[in-house]
Design a protein around this motif. Structure first.
Motif, PDB file in Angstrom:
ATOM      1  N   HIS A  86      40.645  43.616   2.308  1.00  0.00           N
ATOM      2  CA  HIS A  86      39.642  42.963   3.159  1.00  0.00           C
ATOM      3  C   HIS A  86      39.218  41.616   2.582  1.00  0.00           C
ATOM      4  O   HIS A  86      39.107  41.449   1.363  1.00  0.00           O
ATOM      5  N   ASP A 113      35.759  40.604   6.782  1.00  0.00           N
ATOM      6  CA  ASP A 113      35.301  41.967   7.074  1.00  0.00           C
ATOM      7  C   ASP A 113      34.024  42.327   6.327  1.00  0.00           C
ATOM      8  O   ASP A 113      33.167  43.019   6.847  1.00  0.00           O
ATOM      9  N   SER A 128      42.912  46.330   6.499  1.00  0.00           N
ATOM     10  CA  SER A 128      42.353  45.068   6.985  1.00  0.00           C
ATOM     11  C   SER A 128      43.132  44.513   8.173  1.00  0.00           C
ATOM     12  O   SER A 128      42.658  43.601   8.850  1.00  0.00           O
ATOM     13  N   ARG A 146      34.180  42.373  17.803  1.00  0.00           N
ATOM     14  CA  ARG A 146      34.719  42.004  16.493  1.00  0.00           C
ATOM     15  C   ARG A 146      33.946  42.712  15.377  1.00  0.00           C
ATOM     16  O   ARG A 146      34.537  43.170  14.396  1.00  0.00           O
ATOM     17  N   ARG A 194      35.517  45.257  12.546  1.00  0.00           N
ATOM     18  CA  ARG A 194      35.354  45.053  11.112  1.00  0.00           C
ATOM     19  C   ARG A 194      34.658  46.250  10.469  1.00  0.00           C
ATOM     20  O   ARG A 194      35.011  46.665   9.353  1.00  0.00           O
ATOM     21  N   ARG A 221      37.242  49.088  10.161  1.00  0.00           N
ATOM     22  CA  ARG A 221      38.221  48.810   9.106  1.00  0.00           C
ATOM     23  C   ARG A 221      37.660  49.201   7.740  1.00  0.00           C
ATOM     24  O   ARG A 221      38.319  49.872   6.932  1.00  0.00           O
ATOM     25  N   ARG A 248      27.733  46.170   6.477  1.00  0.00           N
ATOM     26  CA  ARG A 248      27.682  45.259   7.620  1.00  0.00           C
ATOM     27  C   ARG A 248      26.295  44.684   7.847  1.00  0.00           C
ATOM     28  O   ARG A 248      26.141  43.702   8.563  1.00  0.00           O
TER      29      ARG A 248
END
Length: 508
Positions: free
Chosen positions: A211, A383, A432, A465, A469, A472, A498
């Motif tokens: 990533h 990511d 990734s 998106r 991410r 992943r 995140r």
């Protein structure tokens, strides 16, 4: 009288074979080179003449014509000196070269006949091997490149005189690679870094899943050291990757920057004042840039907002296509650029926004303007975006790291093995690279995880998106925990990673 030998010319990061022909005939004495020869090649006439005379050979006082075929390819580089001198001596009957159809010559001559190290030899040797050449006559100074090519027998030459008895006078090849440890950066071990538990998890996750990672924090919190520690966590270069990477470094004449013995992946960290041409490659005769030097390794941009917007914009294509195309009048050049992207930045111009016990001098507008320097398209390709906080007093004074007993490399190795087995019949290499359709196939969630994902979607206002991410990263965390299916704890940890990214996007 006519004779020929073979050499090569670098085009991008690959070499193309060149037939060096010589014709010696009656007429007004002269020396002419044809076949789209560049300035450096044309200058070889004076070097070759002096080297031949000072090596005890005779210079033919006749009309000499040198042709470099094929004639539609630009020839450049001082490495043609040796081939021209050798074929000239062979054509004039002063030496005899056996099996010249299976030999390749490359080297730069001094006026006294000594051979200098030349760049790009590894690419030439690889091209020669692919074209079924069996022997390479190169300078002894290029020995390290010759050891990397197994199907080619190298003759290492120090002086032009050694051509007179090539088989007996060539320098003996040392079969061991010399790993120049002093010239290689001593990368830190992640277990030696104090504190930063959350940031370490992010580094480990990035190393396991390939990533891209952005570290955001105040000055002095350890962002650069954390980024450098990823080198020892990544898998060593395999033979194919080693040859690809070493070829690029050989062309740029800095092969000593690679640790060929331990096969560490390259870690390239250009200064923020770098130009676009230096980053992606360029020049009248294009040469690889920093992103190509980071091929099969890591590109680290420290102080990310300080880079020019035009420079950062050039990263979009290589991050997506894993290569860069450079177009010049004489043709198009493709340079490989399959790198893992790491970056670090401060939260604001002064660096202390949101830091306890430190006063930020920046206005809200300054903070927004500073963070907006990182464009949306570039952020979409990262990511993991992690907040790195300053160490507390207890963490700084702690004598032994809590991570000393954890074998991170073994944990990452198991995660990579799970990915290899999962994607063995696909073009995907690591987590990734997962797209939306792949996530639906490889990241199936149970009802409990669905509930957590639903809450995260509402709180973080995830885009498509952002969802990709998040999944992943969750898939990689599950692999690190040896979980075939993503569990609640894996998804919660991915949501935690995140949080800062989505918070910053909502701010902007």
């Amino acid at each position: 009288m006519y004779s020929y030998l073979y050499s090569a010319v670098i085009h991008g990061v690959k070499a193309e074979m060149v037939k060096v022909e010589v014709d010696i005939s009656r007429g007004l004495p002269g020396f002419n080179i044809v076949g789209l020869a560049g300035k450096t090649v044309r200058e070889s006439a004076k070097r070759v003449r002096s080297a031949i005379i000072n090596s005890g050979f005779e210079w033919p006082v006749k009309k000499i014509t040198v042709n470099l075929a094929p004639g539609n390819i630009n020839k450049y580089g001082s490495h043609f000196d040796f081939a021209i001198a050798a074929v000239l001596l062979e054509c004039s009957g002063q030496i005899k070269i056996k099996n010249k159809n299976k030999k390749i010559f490359a080297g730069e001559l001094n006026l006294n006949g000594n051979l200098n190290h030349v760049k790009g030899v590894l690419s030439m040797l690889l091209a020669a091997g692919e074209n079924n050449y069996l022997e390479a006559i190169i300078p002894a100074a290029n020995q390290e490149e010759s050891l990397l090519v197994k199907n080619l027998n190298p003759y290492l030459i120090n002086h032009l005189r050694e051509l007179d008895n090539l088989e007996n006078s060539a320098a003996e090849v040392n079969k061991n690679l010399n790993s120049n440890e002093k010239s290689v950066l001593n990368y830190p071990d992640i277990s030696e870094i104090k504190g930063q538990k959350n940031a370490k998890k992010a580094i480990i996750t990035a190393a396991a899943g390939g990533h891209n990672l952005l570290l955001i924090g105040p000055p002095g919190c350890g962002k650069t050291v954390l980024a450098e520690s990823i080198v020892k966590l990544l898998a060593p270069l395999n033979r194919k990757e080693l040859l690809e990477t070493a070829s690029i470094y050989s062309i740029n004449n800095n092969l000593e920057e690679l640790n060929l013995k331990k096969r560490y992946r390259p870690f390239v960290a250009p200064h923020h004042s770098i130009t676009s041409a230096a980053l992606i490659g360029g020049g009248h005769i294009p040469v690889p840039g920093e992103i190509s030097l980071a091929h099969n390794g890591v590109l680290f941009l420290d102080e990310l907002p300080e880079f020019k917007n035009s420079v950062l914009a050039n990263l979009r294509e290589p991050l997506e296509k894993k290569k860069i195309k450079i177009v010049r009048q004489q043709g198009s050049y493709y340079f490989p650029a399959n790198f893992q992207f790491l970056a670090a930045m401060n939260p604001c111009p002064c660096g202390f926004a949101g830091v306890k016990n430190r006063k930020c001098k920046c206005s809200e507008r300054d903070i927004v303007r500073y963070q907006q320097k990182l464009s949306g398209p570039l952020k979409d390709r990262i990511d993991l975006q992690i907040e790195v906080l300053p160490l507390k007093k207890d963490e700084i004074l702690l004598k032994e790291s809590e991570a000393d007993n954890i074998n991170y490399n073994q944990q990452i190795k198991k995660a990579r093995k799970m990915q290899a087995e999962r994607y063995q019949n696909t073009e995907i290499k690591n987590n990734s690279e997962l797209q939306l359709k792949d996530i639906e196939k490889y990241c199936q969630l149970n009802s409990s995880c669905d509930k957590i994902l639903s809450q995260a979607y509402q709180r973080l206002k995830l885009s498509v998106r952002g969802y990709i991410r998040l999944m992943r990263v969750a898939r990689t965390i599950a692999d690190l925990n040896s979980n075939p299916q993503i569990k609640e704890s894996d998804l919660i940890e991915a949501v935690d990673f995140r949080w800062y990214a989505e918070k910053s996007e909502m701010l902007l």
